[in-house]
Each structure stands twice: as structure tokens, then as C-alpha cells.
Enzyme design. Structure first.
Site, PDB file in Angstrom:
ATOM      1  N   ARG A  13       1.110  12.553  -8.788  1.00 23.89           N
ATOM      2  CA  ARG A  13       1.619  11.186  -8.588  1.00 23.89           C
ATOM      3  C   ARG A  13       3.062  11.058  -9.083  1.00 23.89           C
ATOM      4  O   ARG A  13       3.814  10.222  -8.621  1.00 23.89           O
ATOM      5  CB  ARG A  13       0.759  10.172  -9.358  1.00 23.89           C
ATOM      6  CG  ARG A  13      -0.639   9.970  -8.801  1.00 23.89           C
ATOM      7  CD  ARG A  13      -1.251   8.708  -9.399  1.00 23.89           C
ATOM      8  NE  ARG A  13      -2.694   8.660  -9.253  1.00 23.89           N
ATOM      9  CZ  ARG A  13      -3.338   8.205  -8.169  1.00 23.89           C
ATOM     10  NH1 ARG A  13      -2.646   7.795  -7.137  1.00 23.89           N
ATOM     11  NH2 ARG A  13      -4.655   8.182  -8.139  1.00 23.89           N
TER      12      ARG A  13
ATOM     13  N   PHE B 266      -2.604  15.901   4.555  1.00 27.69           N
ATOM     14  CA  PHE B 266      -2.726  15.292   3.237  1.00 27.69           C
ATOM     15  C   PHE B 266      -1.382  15.378   2.528  1.00 27.69           C
ATOM     16  O   PHE B 266      -0.755  16.435   2.482  1.00 27.69           O
ATOM     17  CB  PHE B 266      -3.817  15.974   2.417  1.00 27.69           C
ATOM     18  CG  PHE B 266      -4.326  15.088   1.319  1.00 27.69           C
ATOM     19  CD1 PHE B 266      -5.168  14.033   1.603  1.00 27.69           C
ATOM     20  CD2 PHE B 266      -3.917  15.280   0.009  1.00 27.69           C
ATOM     21  CE1 PHE B 266      -5.604  13.179   0.596  1.00 27.69           C
ATOM     22  CE2 PHE B 266      -4.354  14.436  -1.000  1.00 27.69           C
ATOM     23  CZ  PHE B 266      -5.201  13.385  -0.700  1.00 27.69           C
TER      24      PHE B 266
ATOM     25  N   GLU C  22       0.845  -1.202   0.000  1.00 36.88           N
ATOM     26  CA  GLU C  22       0.000   0.000   0.000  1.00 36.88           C
ATOM     27  C   GLU C  22       0.878   1.248   0.000  1.00 36.88           C
ATOM     28  O   GLU C  22       2.001   1.228   0.495  1.00 36.88           O
ATOM     29  CB  GLU C  22      -0.880   0.020   1.266  1.00 36.88           C
ATOM     30  CG  GLU C  22      -2.314  -0.413   1.031  1.00 36.88           C
ATOM     31  CD  GLU C  22      -3.162   0.639   0.318  1.00 36.88           C
ATOM     32  OE1 GLU C  22      -2.640   1.448  -0.466  1.00 36.88           O
ATOM     33  OE2 GLU C  22      -4.383   0.646   0.547  1.00 36.88           O
ATOM     34  N   ASP C  23       0.340   2.338  -0.535  1.00 36.16           N
ATOM     35  CA  ASP C  23       1.059   3.616  -0.484  1.00 36.16           C
ATOM     36  C   ASP C  23       0.960   4.212   0.920  1.00 36.16           C
ATOM     37  O   ASP C  23       1.957   4.576   1.536  1.00 36.16           O
ATOM     38  CB  ASP C  23       0.499   4.591  -1.530  1.00 36.16           C
ATOM     39  CG  ASP C  23      -1.026   4.741  -1.476  1.00 36.16           C
ATOM     40  OD1 ASP C  23      -1.701   4.037  -0.689  1.00 36.16           O
ATOM     41  OD2 ASP C  23      -1.559   5.576  -2.232  1.00 36.16           O
TER      42      ASP C  23
ATOM     43  N   ASP D 138      -4.341   5.377   6.157  1.00 30.27           N
ATOM     44  CA  ASP D 138      -4.888   6.593   6.764  1.00 30.27           C
ATOM     45  C   ASP D 138      -5.925   6.150   7.804  1.00 30.27           C
ATOM     46  O   ASP D 138      -5.587   5.883   8.953  1.00 30.27           O
ATOM     47  CB  ASP D 138      -5.477   7.421   5.614  1.00 30.27           C
ATOM     48  CG  ASP D 138      -6.046   8.758   6.019  1.00 30.27           C
ATOM     49  OD1 ASP D 138      -6.452   8.899   7.176  1.00 30.27           O
ATOM     50  OD2 ASP D 138      -6.112   9.668   5.189  1.00 30.27           O
TER      51      ASP D 138
HETATM   52  P1  IMP Z   1      -7.680   4.665   4.171  1.00 28.70           P
HETATM   53  O1  IMP Z   1      -8.683   3.677   3.695  1.00 28.70           O
HETATM   54  O2  IMP Z   1      -8.343   5.862   4.821  1.00 28.70           O
HETATM   55  O3  IMP Z   1      -6.600   4.080   5.046  1.00 28.70           O
HETATM   56  O4  IMP Z   1      -6.992   5.295   2.920  1.00 28.70           O
HETATM   57  C1  IMP Z   1      -6.255   4.540   2.056  1.00 28.70           C
HETATM   58  C2  IMP Z   1      -6.159   5.167   0.683  1.00 28.70           C
HETATM   59  O5  IMP Z   1      -6.574   6.549   0.621  1.00 28.70           O
HETATM   60  C3  IMP Z   1      -4.719   5.166   0.301  1.00 28.70           C
HETATM   61  O6  IMP Z   1      -4.370   3.969  -0.338  1.00 28.70           O
HETATM   62  C4  IMP Z   1      -4.607   6.380  -0.593  1.00 28.70           C
HETATM   63  O7  IMP Z   1      -4.890   6.026  -1.920  1.00 28.70           O
HETATM   64  C5  IMP Z   1      -5.650   7.350  -0.095  1.00 28.70           C
HETATM   65  N1  IMP Z   1      -5.057   8.340   0.839  1.00 28.70           N
HETATM   66  C6  IMP Z   1      -5.158   8.377   2.187  1.00 28.70           C
HETATM   67  N2  IMP Z   1      -4.487   9.427   2.695  1.00 28.70           N
HETATM   68  C7  IMP Z   1      -3.935  10.063   1.635  1.00 28.70           C
HETATM   69  C8  IMP Z   1      -3.087  11.223   1.513  1.00 28.70           C
HETATM   70  O8  IMP Z   1      -2.682  11.898   2.478  1.00 28.70           O
HETATM   71  N3  IMP Z   1      -2.734  11.563   0.239  1.00 28.70           N
HETATM   72  C9  IMP Z   1      -3.132  10.876  -0.875  1.00 28.70           C
HETATM   73  N4  IMP Z   1      -3.916   9.786  -0.789  1.00 28.70           N
HETATM   74  C10 IMP Z   1      -4.309   9.385   0.444  1.00 28.70           C
END
Ligand code: IMP
Length: 176
Positions: free
Chosen positions: A164, A151, A98-99, A102
């Protein structure tokens, strides 16, 4: 494009150094074993490409498309699969790449989905982790960097589809 200010947060050499450290841990943990490495699109493509090239293991590549943000900087709370992996993972070692984690919703969805396919072992890595934002507890085995609840963009991560291609990670401030 909106009036945004980017503040560099993690530079290219810091990213590459950390990736080599994580690859070393993976080489040790999966020594002599085959690994199916799953790229979670779109955001992890850069981390994924650098990580797999640093591994000294027998690797097979798979791609999994998920979306939860749309054009917003807040998770929609609903995770949608846009592309499934192409191979069976039953009885195999799997690494999910995963990148960023969050809220943790995406990782939880992913793990529930992939675990139901009966792999031998699933491990997870995220280049970035926002500990203050987590809502769904999910274990990440290999974390690149912890970041604050802000963010971030670059190195695969986007804001409304942009940024990106930045080779480094920056935080975003809206100047409006
Ligand atoms: P989560 O489900 O809230 O943990 O978010 C996961 C996905 O949301 C990541 O794989 C990202 O693609 C996107 N994401 C969450 N935070 C950020 C951020 O700060 N910048 C860009 N994309 C984000």
C-alpha cells in the site's frame, strides 16, 4: 512474501497530474457548494488525501470501511461493512472516493447504501477502473485511469496487506 514481480504501470507524476485534473473538474461542478467527501477504506486513503488537498471547496471528510477481497486477488462476491460514516448525509452533496472499480460490486453496494440516506447528490470517483472486469454496472463520474484486467498494487492498493505504501501503481505477476 511470495515470489512476486512488480511491473510499474503508472508513475507518481502521472498520478498527481491526473488528480489535479479531476480536482479542477470537481471545483467546477461543485462551485460555491459544500461537499462531503467519503474515503472508502482502506485502499483509497492515498488518493483521497491527495485529492482533497487539491480541492478548492468547503470539504467535510468521512470514512467508510468495506471489505470484499480478504487476502485473495479475486473478489469474494460479498461486500462487508467494517466502518460506517459518522455524519448524516441527508440533503448534502456527497463524493465517494474509491481506489479501484473491478467487478463493481463494492461501488454498487456503497451507492445503494448511501443513496438510501437521501443525499442531495452523490458523485463517484475511482482512481482506477477495470472495464473488462465489470459485472455490476455502476456509473463512475470521475475516473483516473483505465487499466487492464490484471491485479495492481501501490498507492493505497494492496496484495495480502502489502505494497500500500508504494508511491506508484504496479501490476503484479506471480513468479511461482
Ligand atoms: P470490486 O467490488 O470487485 O469492484 O472491487 C473493489 C475493491 O476490491 C477495491 O476497492 C479494492 O480494494 C479491491 N481490488 C479490486 N481490484 C484490485 C486490484 O487489482 N488490486 C488491489 N485491490 C483490488
Amino acid at each position: 512474501m511470495e515470489n512476486l514481480r512488480l511491473s510499474p504501470l503508472i508513475n507518481e507524476s502521472q498520478i498527481q497530474k491526473r488528480i489535479l485534473e479531476i480536482a479542477k473538474e470537481l471545483d467546477r461542478d461543485f462551485k460555491g457548494e459544500e461537499l462531503i467527501v467519503v474515503c472508502v477504506l482502506k485502499g483509497s486513503f492515498m488518493y483521497y488525501a491527495d485529492l482533497i488537498r487539491a480541492l478548492n471547496l468547503d470539504v467535510k471528510c468521512e470514512f467508510y470501511g468495506l471489505s470484499s477481497y480478504g487476502d485473495s486477488t479475486k473478489s469474494s462476491g460479498q461486500v462487508r461493512m467494517t466502518l460506517d460514516i459518522n455524519a448524516s448525509i441527508e440533503g448534502k452533496n456527497v463524493l465517494v472516493v474509491e481506489d479501484i472499480v473491478d467487478t463493481g460490486l463494492t461501488m454498487k453496494y456503497l451507492l445503494t447504501n448511501l443513496e438510501s440516506r437521501k443525499p442531495k447528490k452523490i458523485k463517484t470517483t475511482a482512481l482506477l477502473f477495470k472495464p473488462e472486469a465489470v459485472k455490476e454496472k455502476c456509473h463512475i463520474d470521475y475516473v483516473g485511469f483505465e487499466v487492464g484486467n490484471e491485479f495492481v498494487v501501490g498507492y493505497g492498493l494492496d496484495f495480502q496487506g502489502y505494497y500500500r505504501n508504494l508511491p506508484y501503481i504496479a501490476s503484479v505477476q506471480n513468479m511461482n
